[in-house]
Design an enzyme around this catalytic site. Structure first.
Site, PDB file in Angstrom:
ATOM      1  N   LYS A  37       0.869  -1.181   0.000  1.00  0.00           N
ATOM      2  CA  LYS A  37       0.000   0.000   0.000  1.00  0.00           C
ATOM      3  C   LYS A  37       0.902   1.225   0.000  1.00  0.00           C
ATOM      4  CE  LYS A  37      -3.875   2.006   2.616  1.00  0.00           C
ATOM      5  NZ  LYS A  37      -4.880   1.757   3.661  1.00  0.00           N
ATOM      6  N   SER A  44      -9.688   1.739   2.508  1.00  0.00           N
ATOM      7  CA  SER A  44      -8.853   2.571   1.666  1.00  0.00           C
ATOM      8  C   SER A  44      -7.795   1.778   0.883  1.00  0.00           C
ATOM      9  CB  SER A  44      -8.147   3.636   2.512  1.00  0.00           C
ATOM     10  OG  SER A  44      -7.328   3.028   3.489  1.00  0.00           O
ATOM     11  N   SER A  77      -9.729  -0.682   6.672  1.00  0.00           N
ATOM     12  CA  SER A  77      -9.220  -0.565   5.302  1.00  0.00           C
ATOM     13  C   SER A  77      -8.548  -1.796   4.723  1.00  0.00           C
ATOM     14  CB  SER A  77      -8.247   0.596   5.221  1.00  0.00           C
ATOM     15  OG  SER A  77      -8.974   1.779   5.127  1.00  0.00           O
TER      16      SER A  77
END
Ligand code: GLN
Length: 470
Positions: free
Chosen positions: A73, A147, A172
């Protein structure tokens, strides 16, 4: 994955050639789906070349992730690779060091293929609060969830063995895993070092794996867990052999959170999650409906006060002086900072800075921030009470099927926040939780959420294994 690792070890697959192919495939997928903010081609090939030398020298005996592609990420720092956490304000920033999770994965033979797209600093539930919006692998007109949207998207789409490193503050990892139909495990707070993760909320942030199989999730979790001298909240408890865990649910006691079903949950989601529960029951688990004494909605108010309070202080350092974006220096410092921040933060970041700053201000602090901390303690106590009786708790992961972008535009900020209604509780309590893909409805994936007691990731993996071949 193990078969693949053996082939790499036996030189049946040439790791450098394979990495080339993977990078080409990623570039192709990325054109259509936006899963990467950056593909780290140079780094991946350098790592593959180094591995090849070690393989030739027979120097790779027990590497758990030998030649396995790992994406990070964007908020997880990778040395020398632009890392923006999905924010324009960090454009051009190249970390001088690796996050501990990256370092550990690479030590076990992983190849880092790129930084995945996400909501800016993790602020969002649909991965739309950013400059590079990932599209759902099952329907491009829909969101990947947020996210960690890019992380879950590439996991579902990749044809090669790959595991993603995601991050969760309030859901997330599990939420995008649910929207994309893959496994996503958020470990106990402190199980994995946060060193090198760009902070959203320090008391809430967790790094965790997203994978197509339980085997992959387990292998990466085992690799990145453990104490880190560089991160004082990382836990010292021994690391379990997660990768040895098999499906064994007989006699396990599971509490179904009653309030998480029915009202506000899409029928298709409700139905498919119940089918998942039935499967666990058929495999020998004891299933009972329970009610949480603390209404689930309290979690949202608590999370959005604590999360924004912490975020608003963490974002103070992005002022155009040390990292990323800058502007011409004309007027006073204050005007300079305002200009950089106004031009480069999304609406959502600005909203969170204002909300969090307000909640911490003298005069309001006791009424909001401190009160939220007290409610958080109550939430933790309530879960702990349940875990005296149950091995795991179950709810849907997200109340809806993957949302269309055209619908997301119409939602208010509060409606965005509501997506996390099932997820903020375990995140506030620092409890491990995992999305399990339990089925499809109209060709769209549905996810079931398993929540475990602190440091009982093993039980979640045991239960998840029942769904391994779905
Ligand atoms: N959707 C939640 C939020 O917007 C959670 C984000 C996260 O876990 N990083 O805060």
């Amino acid at each position: 994955m193990n078969e693949y690792i053996n082939k790499i070890k036996n030189k049946e697959i040439d790791i450098v050639e394979h990495t080339h192919k993977v990078i080409e495939e990623c570039k192709k997928i990325n054109k259509e789906y936006n899963y990467f903010n950056i593909i780290s081609e140079k780094l991946a090939l350098a790592q593959a070349t180094a591995l090849k030398k070690d393989i030739e020298k027979n120097n790779v005996k027990n590497k758990k992730l030998l030649g396995v592609m790992v994406s990070a990420k964007d908020a997880i720092c990778v040395k020398g690779v632009e890392s923006t956490a999905g924010s324009k304000i960090l454009k051009g920033y190249k970390p001088l060091f690796d996050a501990t999770a990256i370092k550990k994965a690479v030590e076990q033979g992983a190849i880092i293929i790129g930084k995945t797209s996400q909501d800016e600093f993790g602020f969002g539930s649909f991965a739309v609060n950013t400059y590079n919006i990932p599209k759902n692998p099952h329907d491009k007109t829909r969101s990947c969830g947020g996210s960690s949207g890019g992380a879950a998207g590439i996991t579902a789409k990749a044809h090669f063995p790959h595991i993603a490193l995601g991050e969760s503050t309030g859901g997330s990892i599990a939420a995008p895993a649910s929207f994309c139909g893959v496994f996503g495990l958020t470990p106990t707070y402190g199980r994995v070092s946060r060193y090198g993760l760009m902070d959203f909320g320090n008391s809430l942030d967790k790094i965790g794996p997203i994978g197509k199989t339980i085997g992959e999730v387990s292998a990466l979790l085992e690799t990145i867990s453990g104490h880190d001298d560089k991160e004082s909240t990382s836990l010292n408890n021994p690391i379990e052999k997660y990768s040895n865990i098999k499906a064994d649910v007989k006699g396990m006691k599971i509490g179904i959170i009653k309030e998480a079903f029915g009202n506000g949950v899409e029928k298709a989601v409700d139905k498919t999650v119940w089918e998942g529960i039935k499967k666990l029951e058929d495999a020998g688990a004891k299933v009972e409906e329970i009610s949480l004494a603390m209404p689930i909605e309290y979690g949202l108010a608590t999370y959005y006060l604590i999360g924004t309070s912490e975020a608003s202080t963490n974002l103070a350092k992005y002022c155009g002086m040390r990292y990323g974006a800058s502007e011409d220096m004309k007027d006073s410092f204050n005007e300079y900072f305002t200009k950089v921040r106004s031009n480069n933060f999304t609406e959502e970041s600005k909203r969170r800075i204002m909300l969090g700053t307000f909640a911490r201000m003298s005069g309001y602090r006791d009424a909001y921030y401190i009160k939220a901390l007290k409610v958080r303690t109550k939430i933790i106590e309530e879960y702990k009470k349940q875990f005296k009786k149950y091995d795991a708790l179950v709810s849907p992961t997200v109340p809806v099927l993957p949302t269309k972008f055209s619908e997301i535009e119409k939602l208010s900020p509060l409606q965005h926040y509501m997506m996390d209604v099932m997820l903020v509780g375990p995140n506030l309590a620092g409890l491990p939780h995992m999305n399990v893909p339990v089925g499809f409805e109209n060709k769209l994936p549905v996810g079931m959420l398993l929540i475990g007691n602190h440091l009982e990731e093993n039980k979640l993996l045991q239960l998840g294994n029942e769904f391994e071949n779905e």
